[in-house]
Design an enzyme around this catalytic site. Structure first.
Site, PDB file in Angstrom:
ATOM      1  N   HIS A   1     119.785 -88.319  51.894  1.00 56.98           N
ATOM      2  CA  HIS A   1     119.086 -86.966  51.475  1.00 56.98           C
ATOM      3  C   HIS A   1     117.765 -87.292  50.973  1.00 56.98           C
ATOM      4  O   HIS A   1     117.053 -87.968  51.474  1.00 56.98           O
ATOM      5  CB  HIS A   1     119.878 -86.633  50.113  1.00 56.98           C
ATOM      6  CG  HIS A   1     121.335 -86.438  50.580  1.00 56.98           C
ATOM      7  ND1 HIS A   1     121.743 -85.541  51.058  1.00 56.98           N
ATOM      8  CD2 HIS A   1     122.404 -87.367  50.296  1.00 56.98           C
ATOM      9  CE1 HIS A   1     123.363 -85.642  51.342  1.00 56.98           C
ATOM     10  NE2 HIS A   1     123.460 -86.733  50.558  1.00 56.98           N
TER      11      HIS A   1
ATOM     12  N   GLU B   1     129.272 -95.088  51.183  1.00 53.45           N
ATOM     13  CA  GLU B   1     129.294 -94.159  50.004  1.00 53.45           C
ATOM     14  C   GLU B   1     129.702 -95.125  48.823  1.00 53.45           C
ATOM     15  O   GLU B   1     130.769 -95.631  48.605  1.00 53.45           O
ATOM     16  CB  GLU B   1     130.749 -93.189  50.163  1.00 53.45           C
ATOM     17  CG  GLU B   1     130.569 -92.237  51.241  1.00 53.45           C
ATOM     18  CD  GLU B   1     129.733 -90.761  50.967  1.00 53.45           C
ATOM     19  OE1 GLU B   1     128.981 -91.044  49.855  1.00 53.45           O
ATOM     20  OE2 GLU B   1     129.740 -90.070  51.660  1.00 53.45           O
TER      21      GLU B   1
ATOM     22  N   HIS C   1     124.616 -93.720  50.531  1.00 53.34           N
ATOM     23  CA  HIS C   1     125.038 -92.564  49.908  1.00 53.34           C
ATOM     24  C   HIS C   1     125.858 -92.690  48.725  1.00 53.34           C
ATOM     25  O   HIS C   1     126.100 -93.777  48.426  1.00 53.34           O
ATOM     26  CB  HIS C   1     125.889 -91.300  50.596  1.00 53.34           C
ATOM     27  CG  HIS C   1     125.047 -90.847  52.059  1.00 53.34           C
ATOM     28  ND1 HIS C   1     124.568 -89.446  51.999  1.00 53.34           N
ATOM     29  CD2 HIS C   1     124.340 -91.329  52.940  1.00 53.34           C
ATOM     30  CE1 HIS C   1     123.966 -89.297  53.147  1.00 53.34           C
ATOM     31  NE2 HIS C   1     123.688 -90.385  53.685  1.00 53.34           N
TER      32      HIS C   1
ATOM     33  N   GLU D   1     122.119 -87.348  43.877  1.00 54.09           N
ATOM     34  CA  GLU D   1     122.490 -88.246  44.739  1.00 54.09           C
ATOM     35  C   GLU D   1     120.988 -89.121  45.309  1.00 54.09           C
ATOM     36  O   GLU D   1     120.936 -90.261  45.517  1.00 54.09           O
ATOM     37  CB  GLU D   1     123.367 -87.760  45.622  1.00 54.09           C
ATOM     38  CG  GLU D   1     123.745 -88.828  46.833  1.00 54.09           C
ATOM     39  CD  GLU D   1     124.427 -88.296  47.902  1.00 54.09           C
ATOM     40  OE1 GLU D   1     125.112 -87.068  47.886  1.00 54.09           O
ATOM     41  OE2 GLU D   1     125.017 -88.933  48.873  1.00 54.09           O
TER      42      GLU D   1
HETATM   43 ZN   LIG Z   1     125.241 -87.740  50.582  1.00 59.81          ZN
END
Ligand SMILES: [Zn+2]
Length: 268
Positions: free
Chosen positions: A10, A142, A77, A24
């Site tokens: 992002h 993640e 992420h 995030e």
């Molecule tokens: Zn993400």
């Protein structure tokens, strides 16, 4: 030299998942930069997709990796559930659960699991652009759930250890790089260069965590390799020897390689 693109997920107008004001994109940048620094110190050529709060689309991020002709792409992420607080742990996404990307994904998960994260496994996501459009083995980590208080506490308290774990997982696949160029250093005093003796050291590892450095140092000592730990740029570096002749450093490196260590030669 092995080149790894580290993508902080992002950025800019795309905050990623948001939970109680926490975004995030900020977590991913902190973690991505920390992972990258450790990799660099293990001889990896690191390219970041971003080092500040800017937006690039997932396909632009894949393009950055393609244009860099990178050997691997690691996208960082944090996870979120439709219903906040209903899940915990880490997972790594891949285009397809096969080959070197699958190995790297599992190595990263295994390292993160050691920190006490629940290991949710390797998951195939063939439609994720950053994974689909990149030409090299790519994984998307993640690093816990941003909508889970405990995962966030762990993320904040153990950011360095999490970065180390991800870097260790990557290094298991890439190996530490061997062909790092030795940059001549020029020492300067009062604006004038001074000649200082330069020593070639064979670096066997660099860690955020002192205990990991101690463990490697002890292992080397047990195997009869003189070594020491230096603390520099926030990392504990385990180095064998200090040679004024490059040839001698190369010989030590060859010895260590035969013993199964990955190394590189540095003057720092
Ligand atoms: Zn993400």
């Amino acid at each position: 030299m092995t080149r790894v693109v580290i993508d902080a997920g992002h950025g800019g107008r795309d905050p990623g998942a948001v939970y109680k004001g926490r975004q995030e994109k900020d977590d991913t940048l902190d973690l991505a930069l920390a992972v990258g620094e450790i990799l660099k110190d293990n001889g990896i050529d690191v390219v970041y997709t971003r080092t500040e709060d800017v937006y690039d689309s997932p396909s632009q991020k894949a393009n950055i990796a393609n244009e860099a002709d990178a050997d691997y792409l690691v996208s960082i992420h944090r996870n979120a559930m439709p219903n906040p607080g209903t899940a915990t742990g880490i997972e790594t996404l891949v285009y397809e659960d096969s080959g070197v990307r699958a190995k790297m994904a599992r190595d990263i998960n295994t390292e993160l699991e050691k920190l006490g994260f629940k290991n949710r496994g390797v998951i195939e996501r063939p439609n994720l652009t950053v994974l689909k459009r990149s030409n090299m083995p790519a994984v998307l980590v993640e690093a816990g759930f941003i909508d889970n208080e405990l995962d966030n506490k762990k993320f904040d308290d153990q950011l360095d250890e999490i970065a180390q774990a991800i870097a260790n997982g990557i290094l298991k696949t890439t190996g530490r790089d061997n062909s790092a160029e030795i940059e001549p250093e020029e020492e300067v005093s009062n604006g004038k260069p001074v000649s200082t003796p330069k020593f070639y050291r064979v670096q066997v590892g660099a860690y955020k965590n002192r205990n990991l450095a101690n463990a490697l140092s002890k292992q080397l000592s047990n195997e009869g390799i003189p070594n020491f730990i230096t603390f520099r740029d926030g990392l504990y570096k385990v180095q064998a020897g200090a040679f004024s002749q490059l040839d001698n450093a190369v010989r030590m490196e060859q010895r260590l390689r035969r013993m199964g260590y990955s190394t590189y030669i540095t003057t720092r």
